[in-house]
Design a protein around this motif. Structure first.
Motif, short mmCIF file in Angstrom:
data_model
loop_
_atom_site.label_atom_id
_atom_site.label_comp_id
_atom_site.label_asym_id
_atom_site.label_seq_id
_atom_site.Cartn_x
_atom_site.Cartn_y
_atom_site.Cartn_z
N ASN A 1 34.31 24.37 50.73
CA ASN A 1 34.13 24.96 52.06
C ASN A 1 34.02 26.48 51.99
OD1 ASN A 1 34.30 22.48 53.37
ND2 ASN A 1 36.53 22.60 53.57
N TYR A 2 34.46 27.04 50.85
CA TYR A 2 34.52 28.49 50.74
C TYR A 2 33.68 29.05 49.59
CZ TYR A 2 38.41 27.62 53.85
OH TYR A 2 39.16 27.19 54.91
N PHE A 3 33.26 28.18 48.68
CA PHE A 3 32.43 28.62 47.56
C PHE A 3 31.28 27.64 47.38
CE2 PHE A 3 36.73 30.11 46.78
CZ PHE A 3 36.52 31.46 46.52
N LYS A 4 30.12 28.18 47.08
CA LYS A 4 28.93 27.35 46.90
C LYS A 4 29.12 26.37 45.75
CE LYS A 4 25.38 29.37 45.16
NZ LYS A 4 24.22 30.29 44.99
N ASP A 5 29.68 26.89 44.65
CA ASP A 5 29.99 26.07 43.49
C ASP A 5 31.01 26.83 42.64
OD1 ASP A 5 28.53 28.05 42.14
OD2 ASP A 5 26.69 26.86 42.22
N ILE A 6 31.36 26.27 41.50
CA ILE A 6 32.39 26.91 40.68
C ILE A 6 31.91 28.24 40.10
CG2 ILE A 6 31.79 25.80 38.47
CD1 ILE A 6 34.88 25.44 38.08
N LYS A 7 30.59 28.37 39.88
CA LYS A 7 30.06 29.63 39.38
C LYS A 7 30.24 30.75 40.41
CE LYS A 7 26.59 27.61 36.30
NZ LYS A 7 25.14 27.49 36.00
N ASP A 8 30.11 30.39 41.66
CA ASP A 8 30.34 31.35 42.73
C ASP A 8 31.78 31.85 42.69
OD1 ASP A 8 29.77 32.85 44.99
OD2 ASP A 8 30.24 31.23 46.38
N LEU A 9 32.70 30.93 42.42
CA LEU A 9 34.12 31.29 42.29
C LEU A 9 34.35 32.17 41.06
CD1 LEU A 9 37.11 31.09 42.99
CD2 LEU A 9 37.16 28.83 41.91
N PHE A 10 33.72 31.82 39.94
CA PHE A 10 33.88 32.61 38.72
C PHE A 10 33.36 34.03 38.92
CE2 PHE A 10 33.77 28.62 35.83
CZ PHE A 10 35.13 28.44 36.05
N PHE A 11 32.26 34.16 39.67
CA PHE A 11 31.72 35.48 39.94
C PHE A 11 32.74 36.34 40.68
CE2 PHE A 11 29.47 38.35 42.90
CZ PHE A 11 28.85 39.17 41.97
N GLU A 12 33.42 35.74 41.65
CA GLU A 12 34.46 36.47 42.38
C GLU A 12 35.60 36.86 41.44
OE1 GLU A 12 34.37 37.54 45.40
OE2 GLU A 12 32.51 36.54 46.01
N CYS A 13 35.89 35.98 40.49
CA CYS A 13 36.95 36.28 39.52
C CYS A 13 36.56 37.46 38.63
CB CYS A 13 37.23 35.06 38.65
SG CYS A 13 38.04 33.70 39.52
N VAL A 14 35.29 37.50 38.22
CA VAL A 14 34.81 38.62 37.41
C VAL A 14 35.02 39.94 38.16
CG1 VAL A 14 32.74 39.74 36.48
CG2 VAL A 14 33.15 37.32 36.03
N ASN A 15 34.65 39.95 39.43
CA ASN A 15 34.85 41.16 40.24
C ASN A 15 36.32 41.54 40.32
OD1 ASN A 15 32.24 42.04 41.14
ND2 ASN A 15 32.11 40.21 42.40
N ASP A 16 37.16 40.53 40.54
CA ASP A 16 38.60 40.79 40.65
C ASP A 16 39.19 41.29 39.34
OD1 ASP A 16 38.72 40.03 43.33
OD2 ASP A 16 40.61 38.97 43.04
N PHE A 17 38.77 40.68 38.24
CA PHE A 17 39.27 41.12 36.93
C PHE A 17 38.85 42.57 36.65
CE2 PHE A 17 39.45 36.50 35.41
CZ PHE A 17 40.83 36.46 35.48
N GLN A 18 37.64 42.92 37.06
CA GLN A 18 37.19 44.30 36.85
C GLN A 18 38.02 45.27 37.69
OE1 GLN A 18 32.92 44.74 37.30
NE2 GLN A 18 32.59 44.07 35.20
N ASP A 19 38.30 44.89 38.93
CA ASP A 19 39.15 45.74 39.77
C ASP A 19 40.54 45.88 39.16
OD1 ASP A 19 37.11 46.03 41.58
OD2 ASP A 19 37.85 44.49 42.96
N GLU A 20 41.05 44.78 38.64
CA GLU A 20 42.38 44.77 38.02
C GLU A 20 42.39 45.66 36.78
OE1 GLU A 20 44.37 41.31 35.62
OE2 GLU A 20 44.57 40.88 37.76
N CYS A 21 41.35 45.53 35.97
CA CYS A 21 41.24 46.35 34.75
C CYS A 21 41.12 47.83 35.11
CB CYS A 21 40.04 45.89 33.93
SG CYS A 21 39.79 46.83 32.40
N GLU A 22 40.34 48.11 36.13
CA GLU A 22 40.16 49.51 36.55
C GLU A 22 41.48 50.12 37.01
OE1 GLU A 22 37.10 52.18 39.29
OE2 GLU A 22 36.88 50.00 39.19
N GLU A 23 42.27 49.35 37.74
CA GLU A 23 43.58 49.83 38.17
C GLU A 23 44.48 50.09 36.96
OE1 GLU A 23 45.26 47.10 40.95
OE2 GLU A 23 43.63 47.33 42.41
N PHE A 24 44.42 49.19 35.99
CA PHE A 24 45.20 49.35 34.76
C PHE A 24 44.79 50.62 34.02
CE2 PHE A 24 45.66 48.66 30.17
CZ PHE A 24 47.01 48.35 30.08
N VAL A 25 43.49 50.86 33.93
CA VAL A 25 42.97 52.04 33.24
C VAL A 25 43.41 53.32 33.97
CG1 VAL A 25 40.86 53.32 32.70
CG2 VAL A 25 41.02 50.89 32.15
N LEU A 26 43.30 53.32 35.29
CA LEU A 26 43.71 54.49 36.08
C LEU A 26 45.18 54.81 35.87
CD1 LEU A 26 41.83 53.83 39.45
CD2 LEU A 26 41.38 55.67 37.83
#
Length: 366
Positions: free
Chosen positions: A49-74
């Protein structure tokens, strides 16, 4: 924000967090829609109901991991002085993050992109991530003349490919096997890669990037250069236009797309400053007014026609003319390679006032 949107955002967050937790702990190959949904506490049908498929979900995870990594780096680099040292610290922190979460590294760099998303932008997002983290510091280094553009581009390209390679060997081949040994190796590699040779700071005026800036579309324009020692003056010319006394050619030199010719001009005038202001006027525009002036048989320069305001007299009773900023392509620092482009640049700029100037000058010179 409506309750429906808030609810949707909350539900997506549950599934994203569940997927991230599983990706960190178990890796991509061991998870499915069903166990992500179980981890989130909902049925797998709800996930769709919220994601087109699992790849759509993984894409969101990639974005979140990058944000998380960026916060860690900062957080890791907030006390590090700006410049080259900061870039090294960012790379170290970036590496530490992926060593802490090796399955995230696997998701980013080992999993086929078709397993995450079929879109090229996703691949670019991942491949350019480290460069994005360092981008602000590279701009700072160039601005402060710590490194020139050519050097920076070369180093950035090496980092983009070499750092993930070092992480791959450490995480997947245990080479080196010890974490501290890896950090020592990383530092040794950074000593070789992120190294600024002060003696090599000056770049050649004939570098492709420089030539392209000066002579891009040169077959359609007449190109001129003006030297100044002050970047503030160069910026003022971009913002206000080029002012000159009596003759445009007193302070501007025409150049052609010939390396030998450009080098000769440069060696003659470089003592006037490190900043080269580039001025370009459409050949069609220039030739039109030049032909019109020839008909009058009057000694009037084309550049004196191409003005939006009347000339003024200085203290020596010389006329000061103003060439519009639209003819100013920008400027470059020939020592660092820094290029500043004028957003208002238009070599074909041709307002009605130019024609009015032509008539007025012809009348005044009768």
């Amino acid at each position: 924000m409506s309750n429906k949107i808030i609810q949707e955002k909350r539900m997506k967050g549950y599934f994203i967090q569940a997927a991230k937790d599983m990706l960190k702990g178990e890796g991509l190959k061991s998870i499915s829609v069903r166990n992500i949904a179980d981890q989130a506490g909902y049925s797998y049908a709800t996930l769709y109901n919220y994601f087109k498929d699992i790849k759509d979900l993984f894409f969101e995870c990639v974005n979140d991991f990058q944000d998380e990594c960026e916060e860690f780096v900062l957080l890791e680099t907030k006390k590090t002085p700006r410049g080259i040292e900061k870039i090294r610290a960012i790379i170290r922190a970036y590496s530490k993050y992926f060593i802490q979460y090796p399955n995230v590294f696997e998701l980013f760099y080992l999993e086929k992109i078709t397993g995450i998303d079929n879109k090229q932008p996703t691949s670019d997002l991942i491949c350019n991530f480290l460069d994005k983290l360092c981008a602000e510091e590279w701009s700072y280094c160039i601005k402060e003349d710590l490194v020139n553009i050519v050097q920076a581009d070369s180093i950035r390209s090496i980092i983009k490919y070499q750092i993930p390679g070092l992480l791959l060997l450490h995480l997947n081949r245990k080479n080196p096997s010890d974490y501290n040994d890896f950090l020592a190796l990383l530092d040794k590699q950074l000593d070789k890669i992120v190294k600024v040779d002060k003696a090599a700071k000056k770049i050649k005026l004939t570098e492709p990037e420089i030539l392209n800036f000066i002579f891009g579309n040169c077959d359609k324009n007449f190109c001129f250069i003006h030297y100044t020692k002050d970047e503030e003056i160069a910026n003022k010319i971009i913002n206000e236009g080029f002012r000159y006394v009596e003759s445009f050619y007193n302070t501007a030199e025409q150049v052609t797309n010939d390396k030998l010719h450009l080098t000769h001009k440069h060696n003659t005038y470089k003592l006037y400053g490190n900043y080269i202001v580039v001025i370009c006027i459409s050949t069609n525009l220039y030739n039109f007014f030049n032909d019109e002036l020839k008909k009058t048989k009057k000694n009037i320069s084309v550049e004196n026609i191409l003005a939006e305001q009347s000339p003024i007299l200085n203290d020596n009773s010389d006329y000061i003319y103003f060439l519009p900023k639209q003819f100013v392509k920008g400027y470059l620092n020939y020592e660092t390679g820094k290029i500043e482009i004028n957003p208002s640049y238009n070599p074909n700029y041709n307002p009605q006032i130019f024609y009015n100037n032509l008539k007025e000058l012809i009348i005044n010179h009768k």
